[in-house]
Enzyme design. Structure first.
Site, PDB file in Angstrom:
ATOM      1  N   LEU A  55       0.670  -1.232   0.081  1.00 18.85           N
ATOM      2  CA  LEU A  55       0.034   0.092  -0.269  1.00 18.85           C
ATOM      3  C   LEU A  55       1.126   1.236  -0.317  1.00 18.85           C
ATOM      4  O   LEU A  55       0.913   1.975   1.050  1.00 18.85           O
ATOM      5  CB  LEU A  55      -0.422  -0.078   1.009  1.00 18.85           C
ATOM      6  CG  LEU A  55      -2.354  -0.795   1.400  1.00 18.85           C
ATOM      7  CD1 LEU A  55      -2.571  -0.727   2.788  1.00 18.85           C
ATOM      8  CD2 LEU A  55      -2.924  -0.945  -0.513  1.00 18.85           C
ATOM      9  N   ALA A  56       1.468   1.822  -1.310  1.00 15.55           N
ATOM     10  CA  ALA A  56       2.155   2.367  -1.247  1.00 15.55           C
ATOM     11  C   ALA A  56       2.451   3.275  -2.452  1.00 15.55           C
ATOM     12  O   ALA A  56       3.314   2.477  -3.392  1.00 15.55           O
ATOM     13  CB  ALA A  56       3.939   2.240  -0.932  1.00 15.55           C
ATOM     14  N   GLU A  57       1.082   3.726  -2.828  1.00 17.33           N
ATOM     15  CA  GLU A  57       1.243   4.873  -4.280  1.00 17.33           C
ATOM     16  C   GLU A  57       2.483   4.583  -4.869  1.00 17.33           C
ATOM     17  O   GLU A  57       2.810   5.091  -6.151  1.00 17.33           O
ATOM     18  CB  GLU A  57      -0.231   5.695  -4.743  1.00 17.33           C
ATOM     19  CG  GLU A  57      -1.420   4.940  -4.488  1.00 17.33           C
ATOM     20  CD  GLU A  57      -1.793   4.767  -2.615  1.00 17.33           C
ATOM     21  OE1 GLU A  57      -2.781   3.962  -3.084  1.00 17.33           O
ATOM     22  OE2 GLU A  57      -0.860   4.654  -1.917  1.00 17.33           O
ATOM     23  N   GLN A  79      -6.253   1.986  -7.247  1.00 16.25           N
ATOM     24  CA  GLN A  79      -7.183   1.566  -6.146  1.00 16.25           C
ATOM     25  C   GLN A  79      -8.554   3.165  -7.074  1.00 16.25           C
ATOM     26  O   GLN A  79      -9.746   2.556  -6.813  1.00 16.25           O
ATOM     27  CB  GLN A  79      -6.850   1.389  -4.845  1.00 16.25           C
ATOM     28  CG  GLN A  79      -7.836  -0.006  -5.165  1.00 16.25           C
ATOM     29  CD  GLN A  79      -7.308  -0.738  -3.398  1.00 16.25           C
ATOM     30  OE1 GLN A  79      -7.298   0.104  -2.422  1.00 16.25           O
ATOM     31  NE2 GLN A  79      -6.891  -1.954  -3.633  1.00 16.25           N
ATOM     32  N   PHE A  80      -8.120   3.927  -6.168  1.00 20.88           N
ATOM     33  CA  PHE A  80      -9.537   4.759  -6.327  1.00 20.88           C
ATOM     34  C   PHE A  80      -8.639   5.988  -6.589  1.00 20.88           C
ATOM     35  O   PHE A  80      -7.510   6.537  -6.193  1.00 20.88           O
ATOM     36  CB  PHE A  80      -9.626   4.801  -4.647  1.00 20.88           C
ATOM     37  CG  PHE A  80     -10.640   3.622  -4.980  1.00 20.88           C
ATOM     38  CD1 PHE A  80     -12.564   4.383  -5.061  1.00 20.88           C
ATOM     39  CD2 PHE A  80     -11.019   2.702  -3.697  1.00 20.88           C
ATOM     40  CE1 PHE A  80     -13.001   2.839  -4.717  1.00 20.88           C
ATOM     41  CE2 PHE A  80     -11.903   1.790  -3.621  1.00 20.88           C
ATOM     42  CZ  PHE A  80     -13.212   1.638  -4.346  1.00 20.88           C
ATOM     43  N   ASP A  81      -9.609   7.330  -7.375  1.00 20.19           N
ATOM     44  CA  ASP A  81      -9.274   8.778  -7.376  1.00 20.19           C
ATOM     45  C   ASP A  81      -8.433   9.088  -6.602  1.00 20.19           C
ATOM     46  O   ASP A  81      -7.059   9.858  -6.216  1.00 20.19           O
ATOM     47  CB  ASP A  81     -10.247   9.217  -8.187  1.00 20.19           C
ATOM     48  CG  ASP A  81     -10.991   9.233  -7.114  1.00 20.19           C
ATOM     49  OD1 ASP A  81     -11.456   9.320  -6.275  1.00 20.19           O
ATOM     50  OD2 ASP A  81     -12.521   8.346  -8.216  1.00 20.19           O
ATOM     51  N   GLY A  82      -9.155   9.211  -4.927  1.00 25.07           N
ATOM     52  CA  GLY A  82      -8.471  10.368  -3.752  1.00 25.07           C
ATOM     53  C   GLY A  82      -6.894   9.692  -3.560  1.00 25.07           C
ATOM     54  O   GLY A  82      -6.034   9.981  -2.785  1.00 25.07           O
ATOM     55  N   PHE A  83      -6.419   7.949  -4.493  1.00 25.23           N
ATOM     56  CA  PHE A  83      -5.660   7.724  -3.531  1.00 25.23           C
ATOM     57  C   PHE A  83      -4.404   7.835  -4.413  1.00 25.23           C
ATOM     58  O   PHE A  83      -2.946   7.795  -4.172  1.00 25.23           O
ATOM     59  CB  PHE A  83      -5.923   6.016  -3.881  1.00 25.23           C
ATOM     60  CG  PHE A  83      -7.026   5.596  -2.638  1.00 25.23           C
ATOM     61  CD1 PHE A  83      -6.944   6.370  -1.319  1.00 25.23           C
ATOM     62  CD2 PHE A  83      -7.161   4.660  -2.524  1.00 25.23           C
ATOM     63  CE1 PHE A  83      -8.461   5.843  -0.825  1.00 25.23           C
ATOM     64  CE2 PHE A  83      -8.151   4.045  -1.756  1.00 25.23           C
ATOM     65  CZ  PHE A  83      -8.715   4.563  -0.649  1.00 25.23           C
ATOM     66  N   PRO A  86      -0.595  10.107  -2.757  1.00 28.12           N
ATOM     67  CA  PRO A  86       0.802   9.933  -2.359  1.00 28.12           C
ATOM     68  C   PRO A  86       1.682   9.886  -3.369  1.00 28.12           C
ATOM     69  O   PRO A  86       2.269   9.805  -3.329  1.00 28.12           O
ATOM     70  CB  PRO A  86       0.472   9.295  -1.528  1.00 28.12           C
ATOM     71  CG  PRO A  86      -1.029   8.850  -1.106  1.00 28.12           C
ATOM     72  CD  PRO A  86      -1.916   9.539  -2.471  1.00 28.12           C
ATOM     73  N   HIS A 126     -12.968   8.287  -2.549  1.00 29.52           N
ATOM     74  CA  HIS A 126     -13.583   7.543  -3.129  1.00 29.52           C
ATOM     75  C   HIS A 126     -14.574   8.424  -4.860  1.00 29.52           C
ATOM     76  O   HIS A 126     -14.347   6.814  -5.531  1.00 29.52           O
ATOM     77  CB  HIS A 126     -14.558   5.675  -2.340  1.00 29.52           C
ATOM     78  CG  HIS A 126     -13.362   5.508  -1.577  1.00 29.52           C
ATOM     79  ND1 HIS A 126     -13.102   6.449  -0.582  1.00 29.52           N
ATOM     80  CD2 HIS A 126     -12.800   4.255  -1.225  1.00 29.52           C
ATOM     81  CE1 HIS A 126     -12.165   5.530   0.662  1.00 29.52           C
ATOM     82  NE2 HIS A 126     -12.015   4.209  -0.022  1.00 29.52           N
TER      83      HIS A 126
END
Length: 321
Positions: A55-57, A79-83, A86, A126
């Protein structure tokens, strides 16, 4: 097939055609991704070509940059737009600039897939539409399909590009079915497409909003107004030719998007149309968008996101000039 399955088929075809294509992301292996876009691909191609990442964009995109420099063609899933934020530093300060920094001697064929937009009843981070951040960044190509057929072909064309491509997938349309032509692409990656002909008002949008525009056009027709609907498809670069030709014919234009209005893609396209087709316009270019606020709780998304009624209200305002 549904749009998600069309993307899955497009990814499979790209991986079959080129052994340098790798998929990277969180839970994309046995799970097949949150939206199952990569379902069964790890079983078919192995865990050295479909990589489950931490879990490390920032690490995902940074690793993809290194793989591209080594000759691979990585496809990253956010996974989702807001992610994506990072990884924003890696994307905007490295991925977008390295080719220019090397005076064209280095190619970075990296695709970053981002599910985006609302209408799924999720919480903040999300349901966002962050496309303007990336269209504002020189060195990136930015595209968004609105149909399963476009999804199938555009993901393959994005992977084949030697430039980095931000690939926005309208998540609310993942389950929308449509015919997919497996033999030939309907249009090149960066071509704007007219999806409905009309004579009175030009309606322009991208991603999930194209369906809303078609709904508005059908309602307007029942009231005697003929609307032409245009799917931008490529958000950077924008193919302005069909948009300008349509506006010169109708004299009116409404741009609709889920993203906030301020300094958005719709703002840029509206400004360009008014610069290049000013004397053809019978009314100002109008914009319909999400509001200039953070995305609200899911129970309020219906008030936040543009619908056919808000588009029709803009059409009426345009015709009133």
């Amino acid at each position: 097939m549904p749009l998600a399955k069309a993307l899955n088929a497009g990814l499979r075809k790209a991986m079959q055609d080129d052994p340098r294509v790798l998929l990277m992301g969180e839970d994309i292996g046995p799970l097949g991704g949150v939206f199952r876009v990569t379902e069964h691909l790890q079983a078919e191609f192995g865990d050295r070509r479909v990589l489950d990442t931490p879990l490390a964009e920032s690490g995902i995109v940074g690793s993809a940059i290194g793989l591209a420099m080594a000759g691979f063609r990585p496809v990253c899933e956010i996974q989702f737009d807001g992610f994506v934020f990072p990884a924003f530093d890696q994307i905007t300060t490295q991925l977008a600039k390295l080719t220019n920094r090397h005076e064209g001697a280095l190619s970075l064929p990296v695709v970053i897939r981002i599910p985006y937009g609302g209408h799924i009843g999720a919480i903040e981070h999300h349901q966002e539409s962050p496309e303007a951040y990336f269209t504002h960044t020189p060195g990136l190509r930015v595209v968004s399909p609105s149909t399963p057929n476009d999804a199938y072909w555009m993901i393959q064309e994005a992977i084949a590009s030697n430039d980095p491509v931000i690939f926005f997938e309208p998540k609310s349309k993942y389950w929308q079915k449509g015919e997919v032509e497996l033999d030939a692409s309907a249009a090149p990656l960066h071509a704007t497409r007219i999806v409905r002909r009309g004579t009175d008002v030009t309606l322009v949008g991208h991603g999930a909003m194209v369906t809303t525009l078609l709904q508005a056009a059908a309602l307007a027709e029942a009231e005697g107004t003929s609307c032409e609907v245009i799917d931008v498809r490529s958000l950077s670069p924008v193919d302005y030719g069909p948009i300008l030709d349509s506006v010169r014919s109708t004299g009116r234009m409404v741009y609709a998007q889920e993203a906030p209005q301020h300094t958005s893609l719709g703002s840029e396209i509206a400004a360009t149309v008014m610069e290049r087709a000013f004397y053809a316009l019978e009314a100002p270019v109008l914009r319909v968008s999400g509001f200039d606020t953070p995305f609200p709780p899911a129970k309020l998304e219906g008030a936040y996101l543009p619908d056919a009624d808000r588009v029709l209200e803009a059409v009426d305002r345009s015709l009133a000039y």
